[in-house]
Design a protein around this motif. Sequence first.
Motif, PDB file in Angstrom:
ATOM      1  N   ILE A  79      20.849  47.270  37.593  1.00  9.39           N
ATOM      2  CA  ILE A  79      21.245  48.662  37.375  1.00  9.39           C
ATOM      3  C   ILE A  79      21.272  48.992  35.886  1.00  9.39           C
ATOM      4  CG2 ILE A  79      23.195  50.277  37.578  1.00  9.39           C
ATOM      5  CD1 ILE A  79      23.822  48.936  40.257  1.00  9.39           C
ATOM      6  N   GLN A  80      21.572  48.014  35.049  1.00  7.57           N
ATOM      7  CA  GLN A  80      21.750  48.205  33.617  1.00  7.57           C
ATOM      8  C   GLN A  80      22.832  49.252  33.346  1.00  7.57           C
ATOM      9  OE1 GLN A  80      17.768  49.123  32.232  1.00  7.57           O
ATOM     10  NE2 GLN A  80      17.053  47.059  32.633  1.00  7.57           N
ATOM     11  N   PRO A  81      24.060  48.971  33.806  1.00  6.63           N
ATOM     12  CA  PRO A  81      25.130  49.974  33.711  1.00  6.63           C
ATOM     13  C   PRO A  81      25.517  50.298  32.268  1.00  6.63           C
ATOM     14  CG  PRO A  81      26.012  47.856  34.397  1.00  6.63           C
ATOM     15  CD  PRO A  81      24.522  47.710  34.361  1.00  6.63           C
ATOM     16  N   LYS A  82      25.710  51.590  32.030  1.00  8.46           N
ATOM     17  CA  LYS A  82      26.168  52.085  30.730  1.00  8.46           C
ATOM     18  C   LYS A  82      27.073  53.273  30.973  1.00  8.46           C
ATOM     19  CE  LYS A  82      22.114  50.698  28.195  1.00  8.46           C
ATOM     20  NZ  LYS A  82      20.739  51.037  27.998  1.00  8.46           N
ATOM     21  N   ALA A  83      28.091  53.398  30.161  1.00  2.41           N
ATOM     22  CA  ALA A  83      29.043  54.502  30.279  1.00  2.41           C
ATOM     23  C   ALA A  83      28.318  55.839  30.185  1.00  2.41           C
ATOM     24  CB  ALA A  83      30.108  54.402  29.197  1.00  2.41           C
ATOM     25  N   GLY A  84      28.710  56.749  31.073  1.00  3.42           N
ATOM     26  CA  GLY A  84      28.187  58.103  31.054  1.00  3.42           C
ATOM     27  C   GLY A  84      26.882  58.309  31.797  1.00  3.42           C
TER      28      GLY A  84
ATOM     29  N   CYS B   5      26.871  54.492  50.274  1.00  2.14           N
ATOM     30  CA  CYS B   5      27.955  53.914  49.464  1.00  2.14           C
ATOM     31  C   CYS B   5      29.097  53.311  50.270  1.00  2.14           C
ATOM     32  CB  CYS B   5      28.509  54.965  48.523  1.00  2.14           C
ATOM     33  SG  CYS B   5      29.278  56.370  49.383  1.00  2.14           S
ATOM     34  N   GLY B   6      29.210  53.679  51.545  1.00  2.00           N
ATOM     35  CA  GLY B   6      30.337  53.177  52.328  1.00  2.00           C
ATOM     36  C   GLY B   6      31.644  53.601  51.684  1.00  2.00           C
ATOM     37  N   ALA B   7      32.596  52.683  51.622  1.00  2.82           N
ATOM     38  CA  ALA B   7      33.910  52.974  51.045  1.00  2.82           C
ATOM     39  C   ALA B   7      33.952  52.720  49.543  1.00  2.82           C
ATOM     40  CB  ALA B   7      34.979  52.143  51.749  1.00  2.82           C
ATOM     41  N   GLY B   8      32.792  52.423  48.943  1.00  2.00           N
ATOM     42  CA  GLY B   8      32.751  52.328  47.484  1.00  2.00           C
ATOM     43  C   GLY B   8      32.651  50.937  46.906  1.00  2.00           C
ATOM     44  N   PHE B   9      32.128  49.976  47.654  1.00  2.00           N
ATOM     45  CA  PHE B   9      32.020  48.595  47.171  1.00  2.00           C
ATOM     46  C   PHE B   9      31.359  48.524  45.802  1.00  2.00           C
ATOM     47  CE2 PHE B   9      29.964  44.431  46.856  1.00  2.00           C
ATOM     48  CZ  PHE B   9      31.031  43.591  47.119  1.00  2.00           C
ATOM     49  N   TYR B  10      30.316  49.309  45.582  1.00  2.00           N
ATOM     50  CA  TYR B  10      29.646  49.355  44.277  1.00  2.00           C
ATOM     51  C   TYR B  10      30.116  50.543  43.450  1.00  2.00           C
ATOM     52  CZ  TYR B  10      26.487  45.882  46.259  1.00  2.00           C
ATOM     53  OH  TYR B  10      25.973  44.751  46.845  1.00  2.00           O
ATOM     54  N   SER B  11      30.359  51.679  44.085  1.00  2.00           N
ATOM     55  CA  SER B  11      30.724  52.901  43.356  1.00  2.00           C
ATOM     56  C   SER B  11      31.973  52.723  42.495  1.00  2.00           C
ATOM     57  CB  SER B  11      30.982  54.054  44.337  1.00  2.00           C
ATOM     58  OG  SER B  11      29.836  54.397  45.043  1.00  2.00           O
ATOM     59  N   ILE B  12      32.982  52.115  43.065  1.00  2.00           N
ATOM     60  CA  ILE B  12      34.268  51.992  42.359  1.00  2.00           C
ATOM     61  C   ILE B  12      34.128  51.147  41.094  1.00  2.00           C
ATOM     62  CG2 ILE B  12      36.639  51.138  42.557  1.00  2.00           C
ATOM     63  CD1 ILE B  12      36.400  52.065  45.596  1.00  2.00           C
ATOM     64  N   PRO B  13      33.565  49.928  41.154  1.00  2.00           N
ATOM     65  CA  PRO B  13      33.425  49.175  39.906  1.00  2.00           C
ATOM     66  C   PRO B  13      32.433  49.795  38.922  1.00  2.00           C
ATOM     67  CG  PRO B  13      32.552  47.898  41.753  1.00  2.00           C
ATOM     68  CD  PRO B  13      33.213  49.117  42.321  1.00  2.00           C
ATOM     69  N   LEU B  14      31.391  50.454  39.411  1.00  2.00           N
ATOM     70  CA  LEU B  14      30.458  51.091  38.481  1.00  2.00           C
ATOM     71  C   LEU B  14      31.158  52.170  37.663  1.00  2.00           C
ATOM     72  CD1 LEU B  14      27.257  51.298  40.702  1.00  2.00           C
ATOM     73  CD2 LEU B  14      27.562  49.910  38.625  1.00  2.00           C
ATOM     74  N   ARG B  15      32.073  52.875  38.287  1.00  2.00           N
ATOM     75  CA  ARG B  15      32.836  53.881  37.548  1.00  2.00           C
ATOM     76  C   ARG B  15      33.954  53.237  36.718  1.00  2.00           C
ATOM     77  NH1 ARG B  15      37.044  57.768  40.149  1.00  2.00           N
ATOM     78  NH2 ARG B  15      38.064  55.746  40.237  1.00  2.00           N
ATOM     79  N   ASP B  16      34.772  52.407  37.372  1.00  2.00           N
ATOM     80  CA  ASP B  16      35.971  51.889  36.713  1.00  2.00           C
ATOM     81  C   ASP B  16      35.688  50.824  35.653  1.00  2.00           C
ATOM     82  OD1 ASP B  16      37.291  53.596  38.400  1.00  2.00           O
ATOM     83  OD2 ASP B  16      38.150  52.034  39.674  1.00  2.00           O
ATOM     84  N   GLN B  17      34.726  49.954  35.882  1.00  2.00           N
ATOM     85  CA  GLN B  17      34.440  48.884  34.930  1.00  2.00           C
ATOM     86  C   GLN B  17      33.378  49.246  33.903  1.00  2.00           C
ATOM     87  OE1 GLN B  17      33.607  45.251  37.077  1.00  2.00           O
ATOM     88  NE2 GLN B  17      35.418  45.513  38.363  1.00  2.00           N
ATOM     89  N   TYR B  18      32.433  50.117  34.300  1.00  2.00           N
ATOM     90  CA  TYR B  18      31.315  50.421  33.411  1.00  2.00           C
ATOM     91  C   TYR B  18      31.303  51.860  32.914  1.00  2.00           C
ATOM     92  CZ  TYR B  18      29.625  45.939  35.058  1.00  2.00           C
ATOM     93  OH  TYR B  18      29.506  44.610  35.363  1.00  2.00           O
ATOM     94  N   GLY B  19      32.152  52.710  33.459  1.00  2.00           N
ATOM     95  CA  GLY B  19      32.221  54.093  32.997  1.00  2.00           C
ATOM     96  C   GLY B  19      31.051  54.960  33.410  1.00  2.00           C
ATOM     97  N   MET B  20      30.350  54.556  34.461  1.00  2.00           N
ATOM     98  CA  MET B  20      29.219  55.363  34.918  1.00  2.00           C
ATOM     99  C   MET B  20      29.713  56.599  35.655  1.00  2.00           C
ATOM    100  SD  MET B  20      26.428  52.476  36.039  1.00  2.00           S
ATOM    101  CE  MET B  20      25.008  53.555  35.835  1.00  2.00           C
ATOM    102  N   ASP B  21      28.925  57.638  35.627  1.00  2.00           N
ATOM    103  CA  ASP B  21      29.205  58.894  36.318  1.00  2.00           C
ATOM    104  C   ASP B  21      28.624  58.766  37.731  1.00  2.00           C
ATOM    105  OD1 ASP B  21      29.513  61.489  37.192  1.00  2.00           O
ATOM    106  OD2 ASP B  21      28.308  62.389  35.602  1.00  2.00           O
ATOM    107  N   VAL B  22      29.456  58.383  38.695  1.00  2.00           N
ATOM    108  CA  VAL B  22      29.012  58.004  40.033  1.00  2.00           C
ATOM    109  C   VAL B  22      29.168  59.151  41.030  1.00  2.00           C
ATOM    110  CG1 VAL B  22      29.377  56.392  41.957  1.00  2.00           C
ATOM    111  CG2 VAL B  22      29.712  55.611  39.602  1.00  2.00           C
ATOM    112  N   THR B  23      28.157  59.324  41.872  1.00  2.00           N
ATOM    113  CA  THR B  23      28.236  60.173  43.056  1.00  2.00           C
ATOM    114  C   THR B  23      27.888  59.296  44.242  1.00  2.00           C
ATOM    115  OG1 THR B  23      27.565  62.163  41.844  1.00  2.00           O
ATOM    116  CG2 THR B  23      27.285  62.197  44.245  1.00  2.00           C
ATOM    117  N   GLY B  24      28.746  59.308  45.256  1.00  2.00           N
ATOM    118  CA  GLY B  24      28.498  58.516  46.456  1.00  2.00           C
ATOM    119  C   GLY B  24      27.905  59.361  47.558  1.00  2.00           C
ATOM    120  N   VAL B  25      27.014  58.771  48.333  1.00  2.00           N
ATOM    121  CA  VAL B  25      26.401  59.438  49.483  1.00  2.00           C
ATOM    122  C   VAL B  25      26.498  58.498  50.673  1.00  2.00           C
ATOM    123  CG1 VAL B  25      24.275  60.375  50.460  1.00  2.00           C
ATOM    124  CG2 VAL B  25      24.781  60.722  48.034  1.00  2.00           C
TER     125      VAL B  25
END
Length: 162
Positions: free
Chosen positions: A2-7, A15-35
């Motif tokens: 993914i090469q995560p970067k803030a913003g 996305c389900g219940a957020g297995f990837y979404s939550i850490p991508l936002r909380d740990q990496y600061g990515m602007d996440v939208t779940g579907v």
Amino acid sequence: MIQPKAGIRIVDLGCGAGFYSIPLRDQYGMDVTGVDSSSGMLRELARRKIPCVQADVSELSALPSQHFAVALAAGVLEFVEEPAAFFPQVERLLSRHGRLVILVPTGGWPGQVYEWMHRRQSCPAHSRSVEFYIERAREAGFQLTERRLCTPISTALALVKA
């Protein structure tokens, strides 16, 4: 991959219940939208104040075009009856040179075991070769940049919008 970067804007498809979404936002600061197609799954994302859209991953017209730098589809395409429609939909969502990362069951006997296990749980999955996904992505205008065996039964592909 993914090469995560803030913003950076990322859409987590299936996305389900957020297995990837939550850490991508909380740990990496990515602007996440779940579907996800399940409203029950999306409630957890909404509770965590992550924007989400209820939609099938093969019909993403509710999302804005050229809006995301990255799309993630981890563990969802094997549950899509005909994933050929998925790739053009994602291509439309991604900005120029956007990145798509998918995680799919490895084909062959590991994929057949995966399919069998899900069928026993009344959750039909489709075993396809990794090359099947690569070809569908190429047809929609993606180029493969990386392929990685993650576990004996799963392969990750990084694709870039050409």
